[in-house]
Design an enzyme around this catalytic site. Structure first.
Site, short mmCIF file in Angstrom:
data_model
loop_
_atom_site.label_atom_id
_atom_site.label_comp_id
_atom_site.label_asym_id
_atom_site.label_seq_id
_atom_site.Cartn_x
_atom_site.Cartn_y
_atom_site.Cartn_z
N LYS A 31 0.83 -1.21 0.00
CA LYS A 31 0.00 0.00 0.00
C LYS A 31 0.87 1.26 0.00
CE LYS A 31 -2.04 1.83 4.08
NZ LYS A 31 -1.51 3.16 4.17
N ASN A 32 1.88 1.28 0.86
CA ASN A 32 2.66 2.50 1.00
C ASN A 32 3.60 2.74 -0.17
OD1 ASN A 32 1.33 2.98 3.34
ND2 ASN A 32 3.03 2.54 4.72
N ARG A 54 -4.68 10.21 4.05
CA ARG A 54 -3.52 11.05 4.32
C ARG A 54 -2.59 11.12 3.08
NH1 ARG A 54 -0.26 14.16 7.93
NH2 ARG A 54 1.87 13.71 7.38
N CYS A 106 -5.76 8.14 9.12
CA CYS A 106 -5.94 7.48 10.41
C CYS A 106 -5.71 8.45 11.56
CB CYS A 106 -4.91 6.37 10.55
SG CYS A 106 -5.51 4.75 10.14
N ARG A 146 -0.55 14.85 13.04
CA ARG A 146 0.19 14.56 11.81
C ARG A 146 0.35 15.82 10.97
NH1 ARG A 146 -1.49 8.68 9.48
NH2 ARG A 146 0.59 8.79 8.58
N PRO A 147 1.33 16.64 11.35
CA PRO A 147 1.53 17.90 10.63
C PRO A 147 2.10 17.67 9.23
CG PRO A 147 3.26 17.61 12.28
CD PRO A 147 2.33 16.43 12.42
N ILE A 148 2.00 18.68 8.36
CA ILE A 148 2.62 18.58 7.03
C ILE A 148 3.62 19.72 6.82
CG2 ILE A 148 0.75 17.28 5.90
CD1 ILE A 148 -0.17 20.00 4.71
N ASP A 149 4.11 20.26 7.95
CA ASP A 149 5.03 21.40 7.86
C ASP A 149 6.28 21.10 7.05
OD1 ASP A 149 5.48 19.63 10.07
OD2 ASP A 149 6.99 21.02 10.84
N LEU A 150 6.80 19.87 7.17
CA LEU A 150 8.03 19.54 6.43
C LEU A 150 7.78 19.50 4.93
CD1 LEU A 150 9.44 16.67 8.69
CD2 LEU A 150 10.16 19.06 8.62
N ASP A 177 4.16 0.71 12.20
CA ASP A 177 2.98 0.07 11.62
C ASP A 177 2.83 -1.40 12.05
OD1 ASP A 177 2.33 2.41 10.40
OD2 ASP A 177 2.83 1.79 8.36
N ILE A 190 7.32 7.31 16.94
CA ILE A 190 6.99 7.98 15.67
C ILE A 190 5.71 8.82 15.79
CG2 ILE A 190 6.62 7.70 13.18
CD1 ILE A 190 9.34 6.62 14.00
N ARG A 210 -8.63 -0.35 4.77
CA ARG A 210 -7.73 0.63 4.15
C ARG A 210 -6.36 0.01 3.85
NH1 ARG A 210 -6.37 4.75 7.57
NH2 ARG A 210 -4.99 5.18 5.84
C1 UD1 Z 1 4.24 6.89 6.36
C2 UD1 Z 1 3.37 5.67 6.15
C3 UD1 Z 1 2.77 5.22 7.47
C4 UD1 Z 1 3.85 5.02 8.51
C5 UD1 Z 1 4.76 6.25 8.61
C6 UD1 Z 1 5.96 6.03 9.51
C7 UD1 Z 1 2.57 5.97 3.90
C8 UD1 Z 1 1.40 6.18 3.01
N1 UD1 Z 1 2.33 5.99 5.22
O1 UD1 Z 1 3.39 7.93 6.84
O2 UD1 Z 1 2.08 4.00 7.24
O3 UD1 Z 1 3.26 4.79 9.76
O4 UD1 Z 1 5.27 6.60 7.30
O5 UD1 Z 1 6.72 4.95 9.06
O6 UD1 Z 1 3.66 5.71 3.44
N2 UD1 Z 1 6.11 14.78 10.56
C9 UD1 Z 1 6.17 16.12 10.87
N3 UD1 Z 1 5.96 17.01 9.85
C10 UD1 Z 1 5.72 16.63 8.56
C11 UD1 Z 1 5.67 15.25 8.27
C12 UD1 Z 1 5.87 14.35 9.29
O7 UD1 Z 1 6.38 16.51 12.00
O8 UD1 Z 1 5.54 17.49 7.70
C13 UD1 Z 1 6.28 13.80 11.64
C14 UD1 Z 1 5.02 12.97 11.87
O9 UD1 Z 1 4.11 13.63 12.70
C15 UD1 Z 1 5.58 11.73 12.49
C16 UD1 Z 1 6.95 11.58 11.81
O10 UD1 Z 1 7.25 12.85 11.25
O11 UD1 Z 1 5.77 11.93 13.86
C17 UD1 Z 1 7.00 10.54 10.73
O12 UD1 Z 1 5.96 10.78 9.79
P1 UD1 Z 1 6.11 10.39 8.26
O13 UD1 Z 1 7.36 9.58 8.07
O14 UD1 Z 1 5.95 11.62 7.45
O15 UD1 Z 1 4.85 9.46 8.04
P2 UD1 Z 1 3.86 9.44 6.83
O16 UD1 Z 1 4.62 9.69 5.56
O17 UD1 Z 1 2.69 10.27 7.13
#
Ligand code: UD1
Length: 416
Positions: free
Chosen positions: A21-22, A91, A115, A120-124, A304, A326, A396
């Site tokens: 899936k990922n 997401r 989920c 789950r921020p998207i700032d990065l 996961d 995480i 999902r």
């Molecule tokens: C992906 C996986 C998810 C898995 C996760 C961690 C997919 C579709 N999903 O999610 O199944 O659980 O990796 O292995 O591939 N963070 C920030 N700011 C950001 C982005 C992330 O602070 O802009 C933080 C998140 O809150 C979290 C950490 O970084 O604490 C890791 O998140 P991230 O690796 O981005 O996970 P996803 O890509 O959302």
């Protein structure tokens, strides 16, 4: 929808693991880039995959899902706006931001859903795309992105975020110049995205290490590609076998991708035999507790698989400690396991699991994808009948979960 599970049946037999899936989700987003046809093999039939296909169709792609092949023709993309209703379905829709700006120099998306496993921020994602020269404005719940040309540069991620790494790769495959991502995520799905993009003519190296180098190319071409097997699904079936004292053989699985799980299961007393393309887990009388599991970015123990492992440790001999590093709210399912007789105490990001002899069946609620799967596994090993409610979460991420478990000997049924 619910699952009714009569626990106690040992799982036996062979199961082939399908595509991840990922991997398939960012790769579907990447199909927007080649303005032509992409053929993807071994795609799982999952709610999230169907949601991504809906979005691609909305944007103007012609998409066909035939057997386990998805064929995307992105030549007719006419739109750059993804409505809130579609974005909220998952997401992973966030990847479309990088792909769409790269394709159209403009994108308009709302904040993604997904989920509920914590903040789950998207700032990065936003910070990185801005660094590439993309103008981003947030207003009325929408993110508006615009640029004249994406310009490659060096980006050092504060956290090795999987999604942010993938979003950057999608944005810069056709950028002016070279992009270097430092502190990149190293997950196998990142390598899969690199291999897919390279199969379309991109020039990317380094995925799987913490430095990824992307030389922008002028255009990408048609491709045909096979998605890697899903390591989380593989791990879930291994734990399902363990929890039922079964003897299951997984095929189409990459051992390296689940080394951290294999190591913890061996520590817990399981004998795991591996070959080129298979993994077999032999039953053990009662698993031993493990001192410490800490979820970490790959190649550490995956977040996961944390919930599924806790289900197994609930009946292990001794006390185990699991730390979630995480996500900040990924132990909600433990309240349900406690209802089944587990002895688990959670303090923030740490769970202390005192193994009990048996779990007992009752009615429990799935609140997220992996936590939901963990409850199904607990039900398979429990005495009596377990009802798992709200299994839409589980759909999902697991293709034909009940059917596959049934084929291995489980007594599980999907009910209304
Ligand atoms: C992906 C996986 C998810 C898995 C996760 C961690 C997919 C579709 N999903 O999610 O199944 O659980 O990796 O292995 O591939 N963070 C920030 N700011 C950001 C982005 C992330 O602070 O802009 C933080 C998140 O809150 C979290 C950490 O970084 O604490 C890791 O998140 P991230 O690796 O981005 O996970 P996803 O890509 O959302």
């Amino acid at each position: 929808m619910k699952y009714r599970i009569n626990g106690g049946n040992k799982l036996n037999g062979e199961i082939r693991i399908g595509g991840a899936k990922n991997s398939v989700l960012p790769i579907l987003a990447a199909t927007l880039l080649n303005k032509g046809t992409s053929v993807l093999h071994d795609c799982p039939k999952l709610k999230d995959v169907f949601s991504m296909i809906e979005i691609l169709k909305h944007l103007g792609c012609a998409v066909e899902f035939s057997g386990s092949d998805i064929i995307v023709d992105s030549s007719g993309v006419i739109d750059y706006h993804i409505p809130d209703k579609l974005m909220r379905t998952m997401r992973s829709s966030i990847f479309l931001m990088g792909a769409l700006v790269s394709r159209n120099n403009i994108a308009q998306i709302s904040f993604p859903g997904g989920c509920d496993i914590g903040h789950r921020p998207i700032d990065l994602h936003l910070k990185s795309l801005r660094k590439l020269g993309i103008n981003i404005k947030e207003s009325f719940g929408y993110i508006h992105c615009k640029c004249t040309k994406i310009k490659g540069c060096e980006i050092h991620l504060d956290i090795p975020s999987v999604g942010a790494t993938e979003n950057i790769m999608l944005a810069v495959s056709m950028a002016d110049g070279t992009t270097i991502i430092g502190n990149a995520a190293k997950e196998p799905e990142i390598e899969d995205l690199q291999n897919f993009l390279n199969s379309m003519g991109a020039q990317i190296t380094g995925a799987g290490t913490n430095t990824i180098i992307i030389k922008g190319v002028k255009e990408l071409h048609d491709t045909e590609y096979t998605i890697i097997p899903d390591r989380i699904v593989a791990g879930t079936y291994l734990i399902a076998s363990a929890i039922t004292k079964g003897d299951v053989v997984l095929t189409n699985v990459v051992k390296k991708h689940i080394e951290s799980l294999i190591s913890k299961m061996s520590e817990s007393g399981f004998k795991i035999v591996t070959g080129n393309d298979f993994i077999r887990i032999e039953p053990c009388v009662r698993p031993r507790a493990v001192d410490m599991i800490i979820t970490l970015p790959y190649p550490g123990f995956p977040t996961d698989l944390q919930a599924q492992m806790v289900s197994l440790l609930s009946t292990a001999d001794g006390t185990s400690i699991v730390t979630e590093t995480i996500f900040d709210n990924r132990f909600k399912y433990t309240e349900e396991l406690v209802r089944m007789g587990a002895d688990i105490k959670v303090d923030g990001r740490i769970a202390v699991i005192k193994g009990v002899e048996n779990l007992t069946g009752t009615s429990v609620v799935a609140r997220d994808l992996r936590g939901g799967a963990a409850l199904v596994l607990a039900g398979l090993g429990a005495i009596g009948t377990t009802i798992v409610e709200d299994i839409e979460h589980i759909d999902r991420g697991y293709d034909k979960f009940d059917e596959n478990l049934k084929n291995l000997g489980a007594d599980i049924e999907r009910i209304m």
